[in-house]
Write a protein that holds these residues in place. Structure first.
Motif, PDB file in Angstrom:
ATOM      1  N   VAL A 138      44.054   6.431  14.088  1.00 60.10           N
ATOM      2  CA  VAL A 138      44.034   6.613  12.637  1.00 60.10           C
ATOM      3  C   VAL A 138      42.985   5.676  12.049  1.00 60.10           C
ATOM      4  O   VAL A 138      43.099   4.456  12.148  1.00 60.10           O
ATOM      5  N   LEU A 139      41.948   6.267  11.460  1.00 60.74           N
ATOM      6  CA  LEU A 139      40.876   5.474  10.860  1.00 60.74           C
ATOM      7  C   LEU A 139      41.175   5.105   9.420  1.00 60.74           C
ATOM      8  O   LEU A 139      40.766   4.044   8.938  1.00 60.74           O
ATOM      9  N   LEU A 140      41.900   5.991   8.735  1.00 61.14           N
ATOM     10  CA  LEU A 140      42.217   5.779   7.313  1.00 61.14           C
ATOM     11  C   LEU A 140      43.522   6.479   6.990  1.00 61.14           C
ATOM     12  O   LEU A 140      43.753   7.616   7.415  1.00 61.14           O
ATOM     13  N   PHE A 141      44.393   5.796   6.261  1.00 61.44           N
ATOM     14  CA  PHE A 141      45.653   6.383   5.792  1.00 61.44           C
ATOM     15  C   PHE A 141      45.887   5.878   4.381  1.00 61.44           C
ATOM     16  O   PHE A 141      46.029   4.676   4.161  1.00 61.44           O
ATOM     17  N   THR A 142      45.890   6.787   3.421  1.00 60.16           N
ATOM     18  CA  THR A 142      46.059   6.385   2.035  1.00 60.16           C
ATOM     19  C   THR A 142      46.771   7.474   1.253  1.00 60.16           C
ATOM     20  O   THR A 142      46.947   8.597   1.753  1.00 60.16           O
ATOM     21  N   GLU A 143      47.196   7.152   0.044  1.00 59.77           N
ATOM     22  CA  GLU A 143      47.823   8.118  -0.848  1.00 59.77           C
ATOM     23  C   GLU A 143      46.912   8.329  -2.048  1.00 59.77           C
ATOM     24  O   GLU A 143      46.400   7.364  -2.623  1.00 59.77           O
ATOM     25  N   ILE A 144      46.701   9.596  -2.411  1.00 56.86           N
ATOM     26  CA  ILE A 144      45.814   9.930  -3.512  1.00 56.86           C
ATOM     27  C   ILE A 144      46.462  10.998  -4.385  1.00 56.86           C
ATOM     28  O   ILE A 144      47.443  11.638  -3.989  1.00 56.86           O
ATOM     29  N   THR A 145      45.914  11.181  -5.573  1.00 57.51           N
ATOM     30  CA  THR A 145      46.327  12.252  -6.475  1.00 57.51           C
ATOM     31  C   THR A 145      45.153  13.206  -6.642  1.00 57.51           C
ATOM     32  O   THR A 145      44.030  12.779  -6.927  1.00 57.51           O
ATOM     33  N   ALA A 146      45.410  14.482  -6.444  1.00 55.60           N
ATOM     34  CA  ALA A 146      44.345  15.478  -6.506  1.00 55.60           C
ATOM     35  C   ALA A 146      43.817  15.613  -7.932  1.00 55.60           C
ATOM     36  O   ALA A 146      44.586  15.883  -8.861  1.00 55.60           O
TER      37      ALA A 146
ATOM     38  N   TYR B 196      48.902  12.693   0.911  1.00 54.02           N
ATOM     39  CA  TYR B 196      48.478  11.728   1.917  1.00 54.02           C
ATOM     40  C   TYR B 196      47.092  12.172   2.374  1.00 54.02           C
ATOM     41  O   TYR B 196      46.871  13.350   2.665  1.00 54.02           O
ATOM     42  N   TYR B 197      46.158  11.242   2.442  1.00 53.05           N
ATOM     43  CA  TYR B 197      44.839  11.548   2.982  1.00 53.05           C
ATOM     44  C   TYR B 197      44.612  10.690   4.216  1.00 53.05           C
ATOM     45  O   TYR B 197      44.771   9.461   4.173  1.00 53.05           O
ATOM     46  N   LEU B 198      44.235  11.350   5.319  1.00 60.08           N
ATOM     47  CA  LEU B 198      44.043  10.653   6.583  1.00 60.08           C
ATOM     48  C   LEU B 198      42.697  11.027   7.184  1.00 60.08           C
ATOM     49  O   LEU B 198      42.240  12.166   7.063  1.00 60.08           O
ATOM     50  N   GLN B 199      42.112  10.072   7.850  1.00 61.04           N
ATOM     51  CA  GLN B 199      41.011  10.332   8.763  1.00 61.04           C
ATOM     52  C   GLN B 199      41.499   9.930  10.147  1.00 61.04           C
ATOM     53  O   GLN B 199      41.944   8.801  10.346  1.00 61.04           O
ATOM     54  N   ARG B 200      41.430  10.877  11.080  1.00 60.14           N
ATOM     55  CA  ARG B 200      41.920  10.605  12.433  1.00 60.14           C
ATOM     56  C   ARG B 200      40.865  11.004  13.456  1.00 60.14           C
ATOM     57  O   ARG B 200      40.235  12.053  13.332  1.00 60.14           O
ATOM     58  N   LEU B 201      40.716  10.171  14.464  1.00 61.65           N
ATOM     59  CA  LEU B 201      39.775  10.439  15.544  1.00 61.65           C
ATOM     60  C   LEU B 201      40.565  10.788  16.796  1.00 61.65           C
ATOM     61  O   LEU B 201      41.402  10.012  17.249  1.00 61.65           O
ATOM     62  N   HIS B 202      40.299  11.983  17.338  1.00 63.21           N
ATOM     63  CA  HIS B 202      41.003  12.453  18.529  1.00 63.21           C
ATOM     64  C   HIS B 202      40.136  12.249  19.772  1.00 63.21           C
ATOM     65  O   HIS B 202      38.960  12.627  19.793  1.00 63.21           O
ATOM     66  N   TYR B 203      40.759  11.659  20.793  1.00 61.00           N
ATOM     67  CA  TYR B 203      40.093  11.423  22.069  1.00 61.00           C
ATOM     68  C   TYR B 203      40.700  12.337  23.131  1.00 61.00           C
ATOM     69  O   TYR B 203      41.911  12.568  23.156  1.00 61.00           O
ATOM     70  N   LEU B 204      39.864  12.831  24.030  1.00 63.50           N
ATOM     71  CA  LEU B 204      40.314  13.525  25.230  1.00 63.50           C
ATOM     72  C   LEU B 204      39.709  12.822  26.437  1.00 63.50           C
ATOM     73  O   LEU B 204      38.484  12.669  26.518  1.00 63.50           O
ATOM     74  N   ASP B 205      40.585  12.373  27.337  1.00 73.08           N
ATOM     75  CA  ASP B 205      40.144  11.643  28.522  1.00 73.08           C
ATOM     76  C   ASP B 205      39.198  10.505  28.147  1.00 73.08           C
ATOM     77  O   ASP B 205      38.186  10.245  28.819  1.00 73.08           O
ATOM     78  N   GLY B 206      39.519   9.833  27.041  1.00 74.11           N
ATOM     79  CA  GLY B 206      38.765   8.665  26.618  1.00 74.11           C
ATOM     80  C   GLY B 206      37.528   8.948  25.792  1.00 74.11           C
ATOM     81  O   GLY B 206      36.877   8.010  25.328  1.00 74.11           O
ATOM     82  N   LYS B 207      37.189  10.215  25.561  1.00 76.79           N
ATOM     83  CA  LYS B 207      35.996  10.561  24.787  1.00 76.79           C
ATOM     84  C   LYS B 207      36.387  10.917  23.352  1.00 76.79           C
ATOM     85  O   LYS B 207      37.285  11.740  23.149  1.00 76.79           O
ATOM     86  N   PRO B 208      35.718  10.330  22.349  1.00 73.99           N
ATOM     87  CA  PRO B 208      36.011  10.676  20.950  1.00 73.99           C
ATOM     88  C   PRO B 208      35.316  11.994  20.582  1.00 73.99           C
ATOM     89  O   PRO B 208      34.098  12.040  20.445  1.00 73.99           O
TER      90      PRO B 208
END
Length: 244
Positions: free
Chosen positions: A101-109, A126-138
């Motif tokens: 999880v790179l960013l987790f915040t609450e916002i109003t549209a 809730y607004y999130l930025q998430r980075l998914h890795y597979l076998d260690g690769k982003p």
């Protein structure tokens, strides 16, 4: 929500097909055998088989049976016609998933975000930025917006594991459908930074934008998934319908 009988049969058969327990081009056990194996009705078996047909795993042949037509792919494959989580896709492809999880915040549209996502102006999100890795690769950068009233109690810890598992098994939400578009877009600075992309080699990413609804007809999620192009392809099974 507990899985229905036909969904459990579908998943079991799907896993066996993917594990090559039923060889390519060979027939699955006869319908009567499956009824006995799964201790269910004929209609339940047929619903499970029908879903496998829709997903491109098997083909029904009149008077002969059900043939396995599944072929594994070398790259990680994400399905278009099915709502499948990142973790489920990774495990299906025999890979090890990890989410940061790179960013987790609450916002109003506001009006601009409302136009962009489809959430009504004034919605708490809730607004999130998430980075998914597979076998260690982003490889995937997700921008997630979740309606706070529908996903209440969401935390960064939950987002690191599986949000859908939390929604379905803790909040008992029924996730019904997702409207998706696929585009190719120019790489951004954040794409380059987190997915280790060199703009001299890659000047674009594959983008899947999803608006997902629950059984109350409420759009609870808007997500933009930005995929590194050299590791992924998307697959679907197209069915020809008779002209009317």
């Amino acid at each position: 929500m507990p899985k229905t009988k036909y969904e459990l049969i579908y998943r079991d058969l799907k896993e066996k097909i993917e594990a090559d327990e039923f060889p390519y081009q060979e027939l699955l056990p006869p319908e009567n055998t499956l009824i006995q194996i799964y201790d269910c009705s004929r209609n339940t078996v047929r619903r499970a088989i029908g879903k496998l047909v829709t997903d491109g795993y098997v083909q029904t042949m009149q008077g002969k049976g059900v043939r396995n037509i599944y072929r594994p792919v070398e790259q990680t494959a994400f399905t278009i016609g099915e709502i499948e989580t990142f973790r489920e896709s990774a495990l299906r492809n025999g890979q090890t998933p990890r989410t940061k999880v790179l960013l987790f915040t609450e916002i109003t549209a506001d009006a601009s975000l409302s136009k962009h996502t489809g959430f009504p102006a004034g919605s708490e999100l809730y607004y999130l930025q998430r980075l998914h890795y597979l076998d260690g690769k982003p490889l995937i950068l997700n921008h997630n917006y979740f309606l706070k009233s529908a996903a209440h109690g969401l935390t960064p810890e939950i987002a690191t594991n599986s949000i859908y598992d939390y929604l379905e098994n803790t909040l008992h939400m029924t996730i019904v459908n997702s409207k998706r578009t696929m585009t190719v877009e120019k790489i951004t600075e954040i794409d380059e930074k987190y997915m280790d992309l060199n703009v001299d080699d890659y000047n674009c990413v594959a983008v899947v934008t999803s608006s997902t609804y629950n059984s109350d007809g409420i759009m609870f999620e808007y997500t933009q998934s930005r995929h590194r192009p050299d590791y992924f392809h998307f697959q679907d099974n197209a069915i020809r319908r008779p002209a009317t």
